[in-house]
Write a protein that holds these residues in place. Structure first.
Motif, PDB file in Angstrom:
ATOM      1  N   GLY A 122       0.809  -1.215   0.000  1.00 30.78           N
ATOM      2  CA  GLY A 122       0.000   0.000   0.000  1.00 30.78           C
ATOM      3  C   GLY A 122       0.840   1.262   0.000  1.00 30.78           C
ATOM      4  O   GLY A 122       0.545   2.215  -0.731  1.00 30.78           O
ATOM      5  N   LEU A 123       1.898   1.280   0.786  1.00 28.93           N
ATOM      6  CA  LEU A 123       2.764   2.453   0.836  1.00 28.93           C
ATOM      7  C   LEU A 123       3.472   2.689  -0.493  1.00 28.93           C
ATOM      8  O   LEU A 123       3.624   3.833  -0.934  1.00 28.93           O
ATOM      9  CB  LEU A 123       3.780   2.297   1.969  1.00 28.93           C
ATOM     10  CG  LEU A 123       3.201   2.343   3.393  1.00 28.93           C
ATOM     11  CD1 LEU A 123       4.275   1.996   4.416  1.00 28.93           C
ATOM     12  CD2 LEU A 123       2.603   3.713   3.694  1.00 28.93           C
ATOM     13  N   VAL A 124       3.912   1.610  -1.135  1.00 26.44           N
ATOM     14  CA  VAL A 124       4.568   1.736  -2.445  1.00 26.44           C
ATOM     15  C   VAL A 124       3.590   2.310  -3.472  1.00 26.44           C
ATOM     16  O   VAL A 124       3.932   3.216  -4.251  1.00 26.44           O
ATOM     17  CB  VAL A 124       5.106   0.369  -2.910  1.00 26.44           C
ATOM     18  CG1 VAL A 124       5.532   0.423  -4.379  1.00 26.44           C
ATOM     19  CG2 VAL A 124       6.290  -0.061  -2.052  1.00 26.44           C
ATOM     20  N   VAL A 125       2.368   1.787  -3.479  1.00 27.55           N
ATOM     21  CA  VAL A 125       1.367   2.238  -4.448  1.00 27.55           C
ATOM     22  C   VAL A 125       1.026   3.712  -4.225  1.00 27.55           C
ATOM     23  O   VAL A 125       0.928   4.489  -5.184  1.00 27.55           O
ATOM     24  CB  VAL A 125       0.100   1.362  -4.352  1.00 27.55           C
ATOM     25  CG1 VAL A 125      -1.056   1.981  -5.132  1.00 27.55           C
ATOM     26  CG2 VAL A 125       0.392  -0.036  -4.872  1.00 27.55           C
ATOM     27  N   VAL A 126       0.863   4.117  -2.976  1.00 28.82           N
ATOM     28  CA  VAL A 126       0.526   5.513  -2.685  1.00 28.82           C
ATOM     29  C   VAL A 126       1.683   6.436  -3.047  1.00 28.82           C
ATOM     30  O   VAL A 126       1.480   7.515  -3.631  1.00 28.82           O
ATOM     31  CB  VAL A 126       0.136   5.670  -1.206  1.00 28.82           C
ATOM     32  CG1 VAL A 126       0.073   7.140  -0.817  1.00 28.82           C
ATOM     33  CG2 VAL A 126      -1.210   5.013  -0.946  1.00 28.82           C
ATOM     34  N   ALA A 127       2.912   6.038  -2.715  1.00 30.74           N
ATOM     35  CA  ALA A 127       4.070   6.879  -3.036  1.00 30.74           C
ATOM     36  C   ALA A 127       4.183   7.095  -4.537  1.00 30.74           C
ATOM     37  O   ALA A 127       4.386   8.231  -5.008  1.00 30.74           O
ATOM     38  CB  ALA A 127       5.343   6.236  -2.485  1.00 30.74           C
ATOM     39  N   MET A 128       4.026   6.028  -5.311  1.00 31.71           N
ATOM     40  CA  MET A 128       4.093   6.148  -6.766  1.00 31.71           C
ATOM     41  C   MET A 128       2.912   6.962  -7.295  1.00 31.71           C
ATOM     42  O   MET A 128       3.049   7.770  -8.232  1.00 31.71           O
ATOM     43  CB  MET A 128       4.097   4.756  -7.395  1.00 31.71           C
ATOM     44  CG  MET A 128       4.284   4.748  -8.896  1.00 31.71           C
ATOM     45  SD  MET A 128       5.943   5.256  -9.374  1.00 31.71           S
ATOM     46  CE  MET A 128       5.997   4.603 -11.046  1.00 31.71           C
ATOM     47  N   GLY A 129       1.753   6.782  -6.692  1.00 33.53           N
ATOM     48  CA  GLY A 129       0.574   7.525  -7.120  1.00 33.53           C
ATOM     49  C   GLY A 129       0.701   9.011  -6.872  1.00 33.53           C
ATOM     50  O   GLY A 129       0.306   9.833  -7.711  1.00 33.53           O
ATOM     51  N   LEU A 130       1.245   9.375  -5.735  1.00 39.68           N
ATOM     52  CA  LEU A 130       1.439  10.795  -5.441  1.00 39.68           C
ATOM     53  C   LEU A 130       2.464  11.416  -6.382  1.00 39.68           C
ATOM     54  O   LEU A 130       2.311  12.570  -6.800  1.00 39.68           O
ATOM     55  CB  LEU A 130       1.875  10.967  -3.986  1.00 39.68           C
ATOM     56  CG  LEU A 130       0.799  10.655  -2.930  1.00 39.68           C
ATOM     57  CD1 LEU A 130       1.393  10.720  -1.532  1.00 39.68           C
ATOM     58  CD2 LEU A 130      -0.384  11.614  -3.058  1.00 39.68           C
ATOM     59  N   PHE A 131       3.493  10.650  -6.714  1.00 39.20           N
ATOM     60  CA  PHE A 131       4.479  11.134  -7.688  1.00 39.20           C
ATOM     61  C   PHE A 131       3.819  11.370  -9.042  1.00 39.20           C
ATOM     62  O   PHE A 131       4.032  12.407  -9.687  1.00 39.20           O
ATOM     63  CB  PHE A 131       5.624  10.128  -7.798  1.00 39.20           C
ATOM     64  CG  PHE A 131       6.519  10.342  -8.993  1.00 39.20           C
ATOM     65  CD1 PHE A 131       7.190  11.552  -9.178  1.00 39.20           C
ATOM     66  CD2 PHE A 131       6.684   9.338  -9.938  1.00 39.20           C
ATOM     67  CE1 PHE A 131       8.015  11.750 -10.283  1.00 39.20           C
ATOM     68  CE2 PHE A 131       7.499   9.532 -11.038  1.00 39.20           C
ATOM     69  CZ  PHE A 131       8.162  10.738 -11.218  1.00 39.20           C
ATOM     70  N   CYS A 224      -3.986   4.217   3.033  1.00 41.32           N
ATOM     71  CA  CYS A 224      -3.496   3.812   1.709  1.00 41.32           C
ATOM     72  C   CYS A 224      -4.660   3.391   0.807  1.00 41.32           C
ATOM     73  O   CYS A 224      -4.695   3.737  -0.381  1.00 41.32           O
ATOM     74  CB  CYS A 224      -2.498   2.657   1.842  1.00 41.32           C
ATOM     75  SG  CYS A 224      -0.905   3.110   2.561  1.00 41.32           S
ATOM     76  N   ALA A 225      -5.604   2.635   1.376  1.00 41.52           N
ATOM     77  CA  ALA A 225      -6.765   2.201   0.594  1.00 41.52           C
ATOM     78  C   ALA A 225      -7.571   3.403   0.113  1.00 41.52           C
ATOM     79  O   ALA A 225      -7.941   3.485  -1.072  1.00 41.52           O
ATOM     80  CB  ALA A 225      -7.640   1.279   1.440  1.00 41.52           C
ATOM     81  N   ALA A 226      -7.834   4.342   1.009  1.00 46.79           N
ATOM     82  CA  ALA A 226      -8.638   5.511   0.648  1.00 46.79           C
ATOM     83  C   ALA A 226      -7.924   6.378  -0.389  1.00 46.79           C
ATOM     84  O   ALA A 226      -8.534   6.804  -1.381  1.00 46.79           O
ATOM     85  CB  ALA A 226      -8.940   6.330   1.899  1.00 46.79           C
ATOM     86  N   LEU A 227      -6.640   6.635  -0.183  1.00 45.83           N
ATOM     87  CA  LEU A 227      -5.892   7.467  -1.134  1.00 45.83           C
ATOM     88  C   LEU A 227      -5.832   6.832  -2.511  1.00 45.83           C
ATOM     89  O   LEU A 227      -5.959   7.510  -3.536  1.00 45.83           O
ATOM     90  CB  LEU A 227      -4.483   7.718  -0.604  1.00 45.83           C
ATOM     91  CG  LEU A 227      -4.340   8.807   0.466  1.00 45.83           C
ATOM     92  CD1 LEU A 227      -2.938   8.801   1.046  1.00 45.83           C
ATOM     93  CD2 LEU A 227      -4.669  10.180  -0.125  1.00 45.83           C
ATOM     94  N   THR A 228      -5.630   5.519  -2.559  1.00 49.99           N
ATOM     95  CA  THR A 228      -5.555   4.830  -3.845  1.00 49.99           C
ATOM     96  C   THR A 228      -6.864   4.948  -4.616  1.00 49.99           C
ATOM     97  O   THR A 228      -6.882   5.239  -5.816  1.00 49.99           O
ATOM     98  CB  THR A 228      -5.194   3.345  -3.635  1.00 49.99           C
ATOM     99  OG1 THR A 228      -3.964   3.254  -2.912  1.00 49.99           O
ATOM    100  CG2 THR A 228      -5.044   2.636  -4.967  1.00 49.99           C
ATOM    101  N   ILE A 229      -7.983   4.737  -3.928  1.00 47.80           N
ATOM    102  CA  ILE A 229      -9.296   4.815  -4.575  1.00 47.80           C
ATOM    103  C   ILE A 229      -9.615   6.245  -4.991  1.00 47.80           C
ATOM    104  O   ILE A 229     -10.123   6.492  -6.094  1.00 47.80           O
ATOM    105  CB  ILE A 229     -10.378   4.262  -3.632  1.00 47.80           C
ATOM    106  CG1 ILE A 229     -10.210   2.746  -3.481  1.00 47.80           C
ATOM    107  CG2 ILE A 229     -11.774   4.584  -4.151  1.00 47.80           C
ATOM    108  CD1 ILE A 229     -11.119   2.115  -2.446  1.00 47.80           C
ATOM    109  N   ILE A 230      -9.288   7.203  -4.131  1.00 47.34           N
ATOM    110  CA  ILE A 230      -9.576   8.605  -4.446  1.00 47.34           C
ATOM    111  C   ILE A 230      -8.748   9.085  -5.622  1.00 47.34           C
ATOM    112  O   ILE A 230      -9.267   9.696  -6.572  1.00 47.34           O
ATOM    113  CB  ILE A 230      -9.331   9.484  -3.208  1.00 47.34           C
ATOM    114  CG1 ILE A 230     -10.393   9.209  -2.138  1.00 47.34           C
ATOM    115  CG2 ILE A 230      -9.344  10.966  -3.585  1.00 47.34           C
ATOM    116  CD1 ILE A 230     -10.089   9.846  -0.799  1.00 47.34           C
ATOM    117  N   LEU A 231      -7.449   8.827  -5.602  1.00 46.74           N
ATOM    118  CA  LEU A 231      -6.577   9.300  -6.677  1.00 46.74           C
ATOM    119  C   LEU A 231      -6.955   8.673  -8.014  1.00 46.74           C
ATOM    120  O   LEU A 231      -6.867   9.305  -9.067  1.00 46.74           O
ATOM    121  CB  LEU A 231      -5.116   8.994  -6.348  1.00 46.74           C
ATOM    122  CG  LEU A 231      -4.490   9.839  -5.230  1.00 46.74           C
ATOM    123  CD1 LEU A 231      -3.105   9.319  -4.883  1.00 46.74           C
ATOM    124  CD2 LEU A 231      -4.422  11.313  -5.630  1.00 46.74           C
ATOM    125  N   ALA A 232      -7.390   7.408  -7.975  1.00 49.10           N
ATOM    126  CA  ALA A 232      -7.787   6.729  -9.217  1.00 49.10           C
ATOM    127  C   ALA A 232      -9.207   7.072  -9.636  1.00 49.10           C
ATOM    128  O   ALA A 232      -9.640   6.643 -10.712  1.00 49.10           O
ATOM    129  CB  ALA A 232      -7.646   5.212  -9.046  1.00 49.10           C
TER     130      ALA A 232
END
Length: 426
Positions: A122-131, A224-232
């Motif tokens: 989750g942390l890897v996915v969020v870090a890459m997503g924020l980038f 991480c779950a919330a950020l991933t869904i929101i960003l996508a």
């Protein structure tokens, strides 16, 4: 896990390596292709095969069950390929991923290994997503997603969308963003390269967080779950989270037969909708996607329903049609029966399996993405880890109290060997 097993000291590290490989290999290949090292469909298939083989190397042991399942799978796959006159091994891959990663999770020395794997992913996915979101022009210099999908044969040049640039075709919402519109039309794909899988991944993290109330770092996992869904801007991912929560709450109150019948009922509803509906709306919303899926299902010939058609049909937007074409009606029903009826490792693990059942059944309505190793590897590993964990007496007592007339069913779950759906005879 046997004390004399020479793999034991490396089990946790190998599992994390396989999970991270499944999560990141597409992004890595996309980077190499963007930097000028050509990638082909064979490269992608080879990378997937290496990851699955690593998982199998640390998943299989003296238990007869997994070997029996693999033998039956091989025989069935050979039969279908002969009847199709095809050599495409995709169906074998689709069924081998659950076997490999479920048994890898089943052999996890400690369920906290699964906690750490989920949080790290989750942390890897969020870090890459924020980038990607914060520095999109720089991200596109390193990850030309369209060029990568064309190189691997998953897209044609004719599908290039001028609106999305080098992002995946769904990387920009053409109409208004649903979740937090002020974030703009860009749908973040992170390491998955396309936003649908990002939303699915967020739902998986959410399910594990609900299932593991005592997990260390649980709040971070939910974030991480919330950020991933929101960003996508994953509308369907958000809806699936609600269904997962409901499934976890209702798991011990519903009979197993209902869970087996659920995909059958959905497929029947799609068929009726396809044959009877006169609506022409094909908008990019749930109703439009539902109508498209219904049309694809009802357009399948009998050979397609049985999984013996050699005809190539686009079914990425209709997961149930994909199952029929790749696995066949008989194979699909058998696999689902195995999933539902095999005993869970403990009463609490059954709750997670019901959540996974809801996730798969709903997602198959509009997508074949449940079979993608990018998200399926972690999903099946977590399910195996839950089945392999020792039963929680408090959870079992709660399950007995909650079920009332279903107390016998909870007792059966508590007394069952931690075999799980694909482990068998652990």
């Amino acid at each position: 896990m046997s004390a004399v097993d020479g793999r034991a000291p490396y089990q946790s590290g190998a599992a994390l390596c396989a999970l991270m490989g499944a999560l990141l290999f597409n992004a890595g290949l996309c980077f190499l292709n963007t930097m000028g090292l050509p990638v082909t469909g064979g490269t992608v298939a080879g990378a997937e095969a290496c990851i699955v083989m690593l998982a199998l190397a640390f998943a299989l042991d003296a238990r007869a069950g997994p070997w029996l399942v693999i033998a039956v799978l091989a025989a069935y796959a050979i039969l279908l390929l002969v009847l199709r006159g095809s050599t495409d091994p995709k169906m074998i891959r689709d069924l081998l991923i659950p076997i490999a990663f479920y048994n890898l999770g089943l052999r996890a020395p400690d369920i906290r290994d699964a906690d750490r794997a989920a949080l790290a992913a989750g942390l890897v996915v969020v870090a890459m997503g924020l980038f990607e979101y914060a520095a999109l022009p720089l991200y596109e210099q390193f990850f030309n997603i369209v060029r990568y999908y064309i190189a691997r044969g998953s897209m044609s040049a004719a599908e290039i969308n001028g609106l999305t640039g080098s992002l995946f075709v769904s990387g920009v919402r053409p109409d208004a963003r649903t979740i937090l519109p002020f974030l703009g039309p860009h749908r973040v794909s992170s390491v998955f390269l396309e936003p649908v899988s990002a939303g699915n991944f967020g739902a998986i993290l959410f399910a594990w967080g609900l299932y593991r109330p005592g997990m260390r770092g649980r709040d971070w996992l939910f974030a991480c779950a919330a950020l991933t869904i929101i960003l996508a801007d994953a509308r369907f991912g958000a809806v699936v989270c609600v269904a997962i929560a409901a499934a976890l709450l209702a798991a011990h109150r519903l009979p197993r037969l209902l869970w087996f019948a659920l995909p059958c009922a959905i497929l029947l509803a799609l068929a009726v909708c396809g044959f009877e509906s006169t609506a022409s709306d094909r908008s990019n919303n749930f109703v439009g996607r539902l109508l498209v899926a219904a049309e694809i299902v009802t357009a399948l010939p009998l050979e397609g329903v049985l999984g013996i058609s050699a005809e190539k049909v686009f079914v990425s937007d209709a997961g149930y049609a994909y199952v029929l074409l790749q696995i066949g009606l008989v194979g699909g029903l058998a696999a689902w029966l195995l999933f539902v009826l095999m005993p869970a490792g403990n009463a609490d693990a059954w709750r997670l399996r019901c959540a996974v059942a809801a996730y798969i059944c709903l997602l198959l309505v509009i997508s074949d993405s449940p079979f993608s190793i990018k998200t399926a590897a972690l999903l099946w590993f977590l399910l195996g880890a839950a089945d392999g964990a020792r039963a929680d007496p408090a959870a079992d007592a709660d399950a007995t109290a909650d079920t009332g007339s279903g107390a016998g069913r909870a007792a059966d779950l508590r007394s069952a060997e931690p075999a799980g759906i694909l482990g068998m005879a652990r």
